[in-house]
Design a protein around this motif. Structure first.
Motif, PDB file in Angstrom:
ATOM      1  N   LEU A   1      16.747 -26.761 -49.718  1.00  0.00           N
ATOM      2  CA  LEU A   1      17.773 -26.811 -48.678  1.00  0.00           C
ATOM      3  C   LEU A   1      17.655 -28.131 -47.919  1.00  0.00           C
ATOM      4  O   LEU A   1      16.626 -28.406 -47.286  1.00  0.00           O
ATOM      5  CB  LEU A   1      17.628 -25.624 -47.733  1.00  0.00           C
TER       6      LEU A   1
ATOM      7  N   TRP B   1      17.477 -24.833 -41.228  1.00  0.00           N
ATOM      8  CA  TRP B   1      17.665 -23.833 -42.285  1.00  0.00           C
ATOM      9  C   TRP B   1      16.778 -22.603 -42.082  1.00  0.00           C
ATOM     10  O   TRP B   1      16.620 -21.801 -43.005  1.00  0.00           O
ATOM     11  CB  TRP B   1      17.324 -24.440 -43.643  1.00  0.00           C
TER      12      TRP B   1
ATOM     13  N   GLN C   1      18.108 -19.306 -43.286  1.00  0.00           N
ATOM     14  CA  GLN C   1      18.280 -19.225 -44.744  1.00  0.00           C
ATOM     15  C   GLN C   1      16.929 -19.161 -45.451  1.00  0.00           C
ATOM     16  O   GLN C   1      16.774 -18.417 -46.421  1.00  0.00           O
ATOM     17  CB  GLN C   1      19.077 -20.443 -45.246  1.00  0.00           C
TER      18      GLN C   1
ATOM     19  N   HIS D   1      23.728 -29.601 -46.414  1.00  0.00           N
ATOM     20  CA  HIS D   1      24.679 -29.532 -45.295  1.00  0.00           C
ATOM     21  C   HIS D   1      24.822 -30.908 -44.674  1.00  0.00           C
ATOM     22  O   HIS D   1      23.852 -31.663 -44.558  1.00  0.00           O
ATOM     23  CB  HIS D   1      24.195 -28.555 -44.228  1.00  0.00           C
TER      24      HIS D   1
ATOM     25  N   LEU E   1      27.685 -27.563 -48.032  1.00  0.00           N
ATOM     26  CA  LEU E   1      28.247 -27.084 -46.780  1.00  0.00           C
ATOM     27  C   LEU E   1      28.820 -28.261 -45.989  1.00  0.00           C
ATOM     28  O   LEU E   1      28.145 -29.295 -45.830  1.00  0.00           O
ATOM     29  CB  LEU E   1      27.182 -26.392 -45.927  1.00  0.00           C
TER      30      LEU E   1
ATOM     31  N   GLN F   1      25.201 -23.292 -41.063  1.00  0.00           N
ATOM     32  CA  GLN F   1      24.061 -22.421 -41.353  1.00  0.00           C
ATOM     33  C   GLN F   1      23.393 -21.904 -40.093  1.00  0.00           C
ATOM     34  O   GLN F   1      22.653 -20.916 -40.136  1.00  0.00           O
ATOM     35  CB  GLN F   1      23.042 -23.130 -42.261  1.00  0.00           C
ATOM     36  N   GLN F   2      23.659 -22.558 -38.945  1.00  0.00           N
ATOM     37  CA  GLN F   2      23.117 -22.084 -37.681  1.00  0.00           C
ATOM     38  C   GLN F   2      24.165 -21.300 -36.880  1.00  0.00           C
ATOM     39  O   GLN F   2      23.827 -20.332 -36.208  1.00  0.00           O
ATOM     40  CB  GLN F   2      22.593 -23.276 -36.868  1.00  0.00           C
TER      41      GLN F   2
ATOM     42  N   PRO G   1      24.894 -17.745 -39.594  1.00  0.00           N
ATOM     43  CA  PRO G   1      23.837 -17.525 -40.594  1.00  0.00           C
ATOM     44  C   PRO G   1      24.092 -16.332 -41.499  1.00  0.00           C
ATOM     45  O   PRO G   1      23.772 -16.388 -42.692  1.00  0.00           O
ATOM     46  CB  PRO G   1      22.570 -17.331 -39.749  1.00  0.00           C
TER      47      PRO G   1
ATOM     48  N   VAL H   1      26.687 -17.378 -44.157  1.00  0.00           N
ATOM     49  CA  VAL H   1      26.120 -18.379 -45.068  1.00  0.00           C
ATOM     50  C   VAL H   1      25.059 -17.739 -45.960  1.00  0.00           C
ATOM     51  O   VAL H   1      25.019 -17.975 -47.174  1.00  0.00           O
ATOM     52  CB  VAL H   1      25.548 -19.567 -44.276  1.00  0.00           C
ATOM     53  N   ASN H   2      24.207 -16.910 -45.383  1.00  0.00           N
ATOM     54  CA  ASN H   2      23.175 -16.246 -46.189  1.00  0.00           C
ATOM     55  C   ASN H   2      23.796 -15.378 -47.276  1.00  0.00           C
ATOM     56  O   ASN H   2      23.348 -15.387 -48.428  1.00  0.00           O
ATOM     57  CB  ASN H   2      22.286 -15.378 -45.301  1.00  0.00           C
TER      58      ASN H   2
END
Length: 332
Positions: A30, A41, A44, A106, A130, A309-310, A313, A316-317
């Motif tokens: 990642l 991340w 993730q 990302h 991303l 991703q923040q 989450p 995205v997960n």
């Protein structure tokens, strides 16, 4: 999750990792962007580790606990892809596992991930980007003159043009906490339209000064998490991270050998509906299917901003786990 430092062929790299580390689990790498760290991340890494994957998020070259080589030329796309090749080799040599992985990126990490898959498809067997779509090399000329022409036409500087200045990092280092708070705020999905950044900066302003002084931390950013960013960038500064941007024309020259190559491994892309990056790279979303020959998914996340991703989450997960199941199958 654990944090440790690995000595790869050319660089000491700090990584955040979770999941089986004995070589039995598929490796997922990642890659973060600007101004972020491997901890971006964290959600993730935890989710993938719990699902049975070996998830690894490095601090990238010039960031956090990873080394910062001197000189702009040390931050080309070939250096950045090479770091990821070295990291995969170091991780798999520890366990005797297969030297391959799925790569996720990302922001600036997305171009690195796309180029990992483009240049080393036998190692990077699938790719998930991303926020920043794959943008093929334009043979007519390097990108910075085109960006400057657009800036002149609209009467506002694209921030990437300002980042070319040798002292641009001072803009961020005068007050690291304020610069980071403003940057996260201006690109977040919860920020009102009239206060989001467009990426284009008014005359006499810079990336930090243009953002309102009363900018707050995004709703997903806790004070403790923010303090980790402030500590890392206070210690390491912003000069090395900005060198990634200063290599844009160099990257164009270096990548002539790969002109017109397409990404053939399984791929996916996700972007926030309200991501300001779409103001200047969004056009490439429409041509993704032309350059990613095995595009499995392309998702626009409603209401989301840049820090996907923040910010989101759970979504995205779920998307990552679905993609990994599709291309790799579930770990034993």
């Amino acid at each position: 999750m654990q944090t440790r430092t690995l000595q790869t062929d050319g660089l000491k790299q700090r990584i955040l990792e979770a999941g089986p580390t004995d070589g039995s689990a598929p490796l997922v790498l990642l890659i973060h962007g600007f101004p972020e760290l491997g901890i971006s991340w964290r959600a993730q890494v935890q989710a993938l580790g719990e699902a049975g994957y070996h998830a690894v998020a490095p601090d990238m070259r010039g960031y956090g606990g990873t080394e910062r080589p001197d000189g702009v030329e040390a931050y080309s796309i070939l250096n950045l892809v090479g770091d990821m090749v070295d990291l995969v080799r170091a991780l798999t040599s520890e366990t005797g596992g297969h030297t391959e992985c799925v790569v996720v990126g990302h922001d600036w990490g997305a171009p690195v991930a796309w180029h990992c898959a483009l240049l080393r498809p036998q190692m990077f067997r699938a790719v998930f980007g991303l926020s920043v779509p794959f943008q093929p090399r334009i043979p007519k000329g390097p990108p910075l003159p085109m960006m400057r022409a657009i800036s002149k036409r609209v009467g506002r500087d694209l921030y990437i043009c300002q980042f070319q200045e040798p002292q641009a990092h001072r803009t961020f280092e005068t007050d690291v906490a304020a610069a980071l708070r403003k940057g996260f705020y201006a690109y977040d999905g919860a920020t009102p339209d009239n206060r989001q950044s467009t990426g284009f900066i008014a005359p006499g302003q810079d990336f930090v000064s243009e953002i309102p002084e009363d900018a707050t931390l995004p709703p997903w950013m806790t004070p403790d998490h923010f303090a980790e960013y402030v500590a890392a960038f206070s210690a390491g500064g912003f000069d090395a991270p900005l060198n990634w941007y200063r290599c844009l024309d160099r990257n164009w020259a270096l990548m002539a050998f790969a002109q017109d190559l397409k990404i053939t491994v399984p791929s996916a892309f996700m972007v926030g509906e309200r991501d300001p990056v779409r103001n200047y790279s969004g056009a490439a979303e429409a041509t993704l299917k032309d350059w990613l020959t095995d595009l499995r998914s392309q998702v626009v996340l409603p209401g989301a901003g840049h820090w996907l991703q923040q910010e989101r989450p759970a979504e995205v997960n779920a998307a990552l786990l679905d993609f990994l199941t599709d291309v790799r199958g579930r770990p034993a």
